[in-house]
Design a protein around this motif. Structure first.
Motif, short mmCIF file in Angstrom:
data_model
loop_
_atom_site.label_atom_id
_atom_site.label_comp_id
_atom_site.label_asym_id
_atom_site.label_seq_id
_atom_site.Cartn_x
_atom_site.Cartn_y
_atom_site.Cartn_z
N GLU A 250 -23.77 -13.33 -8.84
CA GLU A 250 -23.88 -12.53 -10.05
C GLU A 250 -24.04 -11.06 -9.68
OE1 GLU A 250 -26.28 -12.17 -14.30
OE2 GLU A 250 -26.76 -13.79 -12.90
N ALA A 251 -23.17 -10.23 -10.22
CA ALA A 251 -23.24 -8.78 -10.00
C ALA A 251 -23.78 -8.13 -11.25
CB ALA A 251 -21.87 -8.23 -9.67
N ARG A 252 -24.72 -7.20 -11.07
CA ARG A 252 -25.24 -6.40 -12.17
C ARG A 252 -25.05 -4.92 -11.81
NH1 ARG A 252 -29.43 -10.00 -11.65
NH2 ARG A 252 -30.81 -8.38 -10.85
N ILE A 253 -24.46 -4.20 -12.74
CA ILE A 253 -24.21 -2.76 -12.55
C ILE A 253 -24.86 -2.02 -13.70
CG2 ILE A 253 -22.45 -0.97 -12.31
CD1 ILE A 253 -20.52 -3.14 -11.33
N ASP A 254 -25.66 -1.01 -13.38
CA ASP A 254 -26.39 -0.25 -14.40
C ASP A 254 -25.44 0.26 -15.47
OD1 ASP A 254 -28.71 -0.65 -13.01
OD2 ASP A 254 -28.78 1.36 -12.11
N GLY A 255 -25.75 -0.04 -16.71
CA GLY A 255 -24.96 0.42 -17.84
C GLY A 255 -23.80 -0.47 -18.19
N LEU A 256 -23.41 -1.35 -17.28
CA LEU A 256 -22.25 -2.20 -17.51
C LEU A 256 -22.60 -3.67 -17.72
CD1 LEU A 256 -19.55 -0.86 -15.01
CD2 LEU A 256 -19.43 -0.87 -17.50
N GLY A 257 -23.80 -4.07 -17.34
CA GLY A 257 -24.16 -5.47 -17.49
C GLY A 257 -23.79 -6.29 -16.28
N SER A 258 -23.50 -7.56 -16.50
CA SER A 258 -23.34 -8.49 -15.38
C SER A 258 -22.04 -9.27 -15.48
CB SER A 258 -24.53 -9.47 -15.33
OG SER A 258 -24.54 -10.28 -16.50
N VAL A 259 -21.68 -9.88 -14.35
CA VAL A 259 -20.51 -10.74 -14.26
C VAL A 259 -20.78 -11.74 -13.14
CG1 VAL A 259 -19.36 -9.12 -12.68
CG2 VAL A 259 -18.00 -10.79 -13.95
N ARG A 260 -20.28 -12.98 -13.32
CA ARG A 260 -20.54 -14.04 -12.35
C ARG A 260 -19.24 -14.57 -11.76
NH1 ARG A 260 -22.73 -18.71 -14.99
NH2 ARG A 260 -21.47 -17.95 -16.74
N ALA A 261 -19.26 -14.80 -10.47
CA ALA A 261 -18.15 -15.43 -9.76
C ALA A 261 -18.66 -16.75 -9.19
CB ALA A 261 -17.64 -14.53 -8.63
#
Length: 273
Positions: A250-261
């Protein structure tokens, strides 16, 4: 030396990489087939492989920028980023399982994705041009892969191999650029809650928008400008991380939220990428 997709050396390199993709068996590097350090020849290989994917019925959905880290550029002996094509069959829904065998020797990195609303056709672009042309940004995980055995690559090898592109996963909450400061946006990539890569927008050529400007200018020179609807993966915000069967990152980027691979178990098969 000028090379074209019809050059025998280019054709031989494309055949080697194409066979690795079709069989799922990594191949030897292709730098022995091409003039030493010749990135034009490597892009000719990439172009030939791209045209073959299109002939198979694939569709280009956008482009990725690679080698955006100065440290990686120095490691591979280049002073510029590279690029590769994204295809419709390499887009994976957020959290959906990617079969383990779909990408050879996969690794993962977190990135900022830009989705364009307008074409970028100027000979030279500015950051403002890119901002105006962008509909929204999304968090992304790029699953990089190498058709070349043991990731034994130089810049020539990775460029020929479509910039080591494998698959990509986009988040689903679009964010307007005016709501973001991409340069300072922090990133953490986690496996089961444990950080495996951290970074920020500044690690990507100083700002992910700079990578998009470079790509826009480069593709115009090559006669293939960025178009409305294209997705641009702007480059890694932190180090690549190795992945294993069954992993969920799971990647979290400030202001953009998250995404899971999510990766399938060993032995799960998918269409070769």
């Amino acid at each position: 030396m000028t090379t074209t997709p019809a050059d025998p050396a280019v054709t031989a390199a494309a055949e080697r990489l194409g066979l690795a993709r079709r069989t799922g068996v990594p191949c030897d590097p292709v730098r022995d087939l091409l003039p030493p350090g010749d990135l034009d020849a490597a892009y000719a290989v990439q172009s030939l492989l791209t045209e073959r994917r299109l002939a198979e019925g694939r569709r280009i959905t956008g482009w990725k920028v690679g080698l955006t880290s100065l440290a990686v550029q120095r490691q591979l002996g280049v002073d510029t980023p590279d690029f590769g094509a994204l295809f419709d069959d390499t887009a994976v829904p957020d959290g959906a399982e990617l079969p383990w065998d779909a990408v050879l020797q996969p690794k993962a990195e977190a990135e900022v994705a830009l989705v364009l609303e307008h074409d970028l056709r100027h000979e030279r672009h500015t950051v403002a041009d890119v901002i105006r042309a962008t509909a929204f940004a999304l968090p992304a995980v790029e699953v990089v892969g190498s058709r070349i055995r043991d990731w034994d690559i130089t810049a020539v090898d990775t460029v020929a191999d479509n910039a080591s592109s494998g698959a990509y996963v986009l988040g689903t909450r679009p964010v307007l650029l005016r709501e973001l400061d991409l340069r300072t946006a922090g990133m953490v990539l986690e496996r089961r809650g444990e950080p495996v890569s951290t970074g920020a927008g500044v690690a990507c050529l100083g700002n992910p928008l700079h990578a998009a400007v470079w790509l826009a200018d480069t593709l115009v020179r090559l006669g293939r400008p960025l178009r409305a609807g294209d997705t641009v993966l702007t480059g890694a915000l932190g180090p690549m991380t190795a992945v294993a069967p069954g992993d969920v990152l799971e990647a979290r980027i400030d202001g953009l939220g998250s995404v899971r691979a999510a990766f399938g178990a060993a032995g799960t098969e998918g269409e070769a990428r």
